[in-house]
Design an enzyme around this catalytic site. Structure first.
Site, short mmCIF file in Angstrom:
data_model
loop_
_atom_site.label_atom_id
_atom_site.label_comp_id
_atom_site.label_asym_id
_atom_site.label_seq_id
_atom_site.Cartn_x
_atom_site.Cartn_y
_atom_site.Cartn_z
N HIS A 1 0.02 -0.30 -3.30
CA HIS A 1 1.32 0.26 -3.29
C HIS A 1 1.27 1.32 -4.42
CE1 HIS A 1 5.84 0.55 -4.16
NE2 HIS A 1 5.90 0.23 -2.88
N ASP B 1 -0.25 -7.63 -8.21
CA ASP B 1 0.98 -7.23 -7.66
C ASP B 1 1.36 -8.09 -6.58
OD1 ASP B 1 2.88 -6.18 -6.35
OD2 ASP B 1 2.03 -4.02 -6.02
N GLN C 1 4.62 -8.68 -2.51
CA GLN C 1 4.96 -9.12 -1.12
C GLN C 1 4.20 -10.59 -0.95
OE1 GLN C 1 6.78 -7.46 0.77
NE2 GLN C 1 6.60 -5.47 -0.14
N LYS D 1 13.11 -8.69 -3.61
CA LYS D 1 12.60 -9.04 -2.53
C LYS D 1 12.73 -10.78 -2.10
CE LYS D 1 9.43 -5.37 -3.12
NZ LYS D 1 9.79 -4.19 -2.13
N CYS E 1 5.22 3.85 0.54
CA CYS E 1 4.67 4.04 -0.71
C CYS E 1 3.30 3.37 -0.72
CB CYS E 1 5.40 3.27 -1.82
SG CYS E 1 7.02 3.90 -1.86
N1 7TS Z 1 4.12 -3.57 -4.70
C1 7TS Z 1 3.98 -3.82 -3.62
C2 7TS Z 1 3.21 -4.34 -2.73
C3 7TS Z 1 5.56 -3.39 -2.78
O1 7TS Z 1 5.43 -3.81 -1.70
C4 7TS Z 1 6.46 -2.93 -3.58
C5 7TS Z 1 7.68 -2.40 -3.04
C6 7TS Z 1 6.38 -2.59 -5.04
C7 7TS Z 1 5.09 -3.05 -5.65
C8 7TS Z 1 7.49 -2.32 -5.76
O2 7TS Z 1 8.51 -3.12 -5.93
P1 7TS Z 1 9.78 -2.51 -6.70
O3 7TS Z 1 10.84 -3.69 -6.43
O4 7TS Z 1 9.37 -2.08 -8.09
O5 7TS Z 1 10.33 -1.12 -6.17
N2 7TS Z 1 7.67 -2.01 -1.59
C9 7TS Z 1 8.48 -1.43 -0.90
C10 7TS Z 1 8.28 -1.28 0.44
O6 7TS Z 1 7.43 -1.55 1.18
N3 7TS Z 1 9.36 -0.75 0.90
O7 7TS Z 1 10.24 -0.40 0.03
C11 7TS Z 1 9.88 -1.19 -1.20
#
Ligand code: 7TS
Length: 411
Positions: free
Chosen positions: A122, A199, A202, A225, A371
């Site tokens: 990501h 990371d 997910q 999430k 992303c």
């Molecule tokens: N890493 C992964 C694998 C992700 O899917 C996301 C967010 C992040 C990091 C960042 O998370 P945040 O909470 O710091 O923003 N992914 C997504 C997505 O797939 N659609 O919207 C956000």
């Protein structure tokens, strides 16, 4: 076994209708919906206990501090960390990864060093390293993936050398759902003296996680999430590493002493103990309370069952998508190591247009690069549509998605 019909009763938003049709929420990889238990825990906090933490002797401040610390404890237990010293609350996974990147770079990481990422990462796990590398002069390298989006482990093994200081990977891809073998990656990294940053945005919401067993050094994830409110995230770090790490944010809460020294006109600073050393300023106490409740909710369900439920939905969705004319989905086939994420395209339709059409059926999916532009580039795609599942999703909802796709295909 999970009972998604029962679980749905806890989620007020799932009673909504969109365009006169029941809401089908398939955008869980972007953010999850929130159960009433979490909503009420946050409300209770603001109604009964709200105060700043760690700075008042009064009753409310004591209560708020206690709740805030307990939230760290329960998160530590949830992922198998040794204790609250290893749990730093951040804004989200993105901030957690930036914290590692900037803090490690204050001491070490310079010319001659290398950081290894993967093409499935990501942007949150790419941009911080690229940015810091430009200032500090280390090199960023990318491990390849195959046409199914699966990591090339032999390629990774060749890429990681004694120059590698960090290997930073997503546990589960937010596009293909591919789940990486962290034990294998940790072994490759540790054999070369490198640390492993994972990371877990997910994975932590969707499967049992034990940082000790996985042998990783850092783990970043987001509360929003996994049923918690937005604005609260976590960085797990191994205690011995965190102890030597320099905080990249300075201010209140993260210091023990700031002494003005008259003789040389400077302030001498000593840091607070872990984990507070990395939590500068007033934290998101309400969010932490929500995260604690979310963790309790998930533990109540059992993470093995959560994973099994999503895996069943995914395998079912992949098989049903195969039957729709003009649909191509990505990632390895049913039964492989993948999370509850299915990305696809329909011949001749832009992903955003397809997502808009699905919205008219009450079906919420994400479209675009999610992303993860390098991953799409590698798979030769100009975007995709993504359905991502969670504990409250049903097979019947997958059937409705298939029906909608068939109708759209007919035009
Ligand atoms: N890493 C992964 C694998 C992700 O899917 C996301 C967010 C992040 C990091 C960042 O998370 P945040 O909470 O710091 O923003 N992914 C997504 C997505 O797939 N659609 O919207 C956000």
């Amino acid at each position: 076994m999970l009972n998604p019909h029962r679980i749905r009763e806890d989620f007020p938003i799932l009673r909504r209708e969109i365009e006169g049709k029941p809401l089908i929420y398939f955008d869980n990889a972007a953010t999850s919906q929130k159960p009433i238990q979490v909503i009420e825990a946050v409300r209770r906090f603001y109604e009964e206990h709200n105060a700043n933490v760690h700075r008042g002797v009064h009753t409310l401040s004591q209560e708020a501090s206690e709740l805030y610390e307990r939230a760290h404890e329960e998160v530590a237990e949830f992922i198998g960390a040794e204790g609250i010293e290893e749990i730093i609350f951040t804004k989200n996974a993105t901030e957690a990864i930036n914290l590692v990147a900037y803090s490690l770079c204050l001491r070490g990481l310079g010319p001659g060093d290398e950081v290894v990422l993967t093409l499935m990462d990501h942007h949150s796990n790419i941009v911080p390293w690229e940015n810091v590398s430009r200032v500090k002069g280390f090199k960023v390298k990318y491990a390849d993936i195959n046409d199914e989006g699966v990591l090339d482990y032999e390629g990774l093994e060749n890429l990681v050398t004694k120059r590698t200081k960090l290997v930073c990977v997503a546990h589960v891809s937010n596009v293909t759902g591919v789940k990486n073998d962290l034990r294998r990656i940790s072994k490759i990294a540790h054999d070369n003296g490198a640390m492993v940053v994972v990371d877990g945005a997910q994975s932590v919401p969707h499967m049992p996680i034990d940082v000790e067993r996985l042998g990783i050094d850092f783990l970043a994830f987001s509360g929003h999430k996994m049923l918690a409110p937005t604005g609260i995230g976590v960085l797990y770090g191994r205690q011995d590493i965190l102890r030597d790490m320099e905080p990249f944010l300075g201010g209140g809460e993260m210091i023990r002493e700031v002494r003005y020294n008259k003789s040389d006109g400077t302030c001498r600073i000593t840091y607070n103990e872990l984990p507070w050393k990395f939590e500068a300023g007033t934290p998101n106490v309400g969010g932490a309370v929500g995260l604690m409740e979310a963790v309790r909710y998930l533990r109540g369900l059992g993470m093995e069952d959560v994973e099994r439920h999503e895996s069943e939905l995914t395998n079912y969705a992949l098989k049903r998508l195969d039957g729709v004319d003009g649909i191509k989905w990505y990632g390895p086939g049913p039964g492989s190591e993948r999370g509850g994420i299915v990305s696809f395209n329909m011949d001749g339709l832009d992903p955003h247009d397809l997502a808009l059409l699905l919205d008219q059926f009450g079906i919420m999916v994400r479209s675009g690069f999610h992303c993860a532009e390098p991953l799409h580039q590698r798979l030769g795609l100009r975007g995709s549509v993504r359905a991502s599942f969670y504990i409250y999703n049903l097979k019947e909802e997958v059937d409705k998605l298939i029906e909608a796709l068939e109708e759209i295909r007919k035009g």
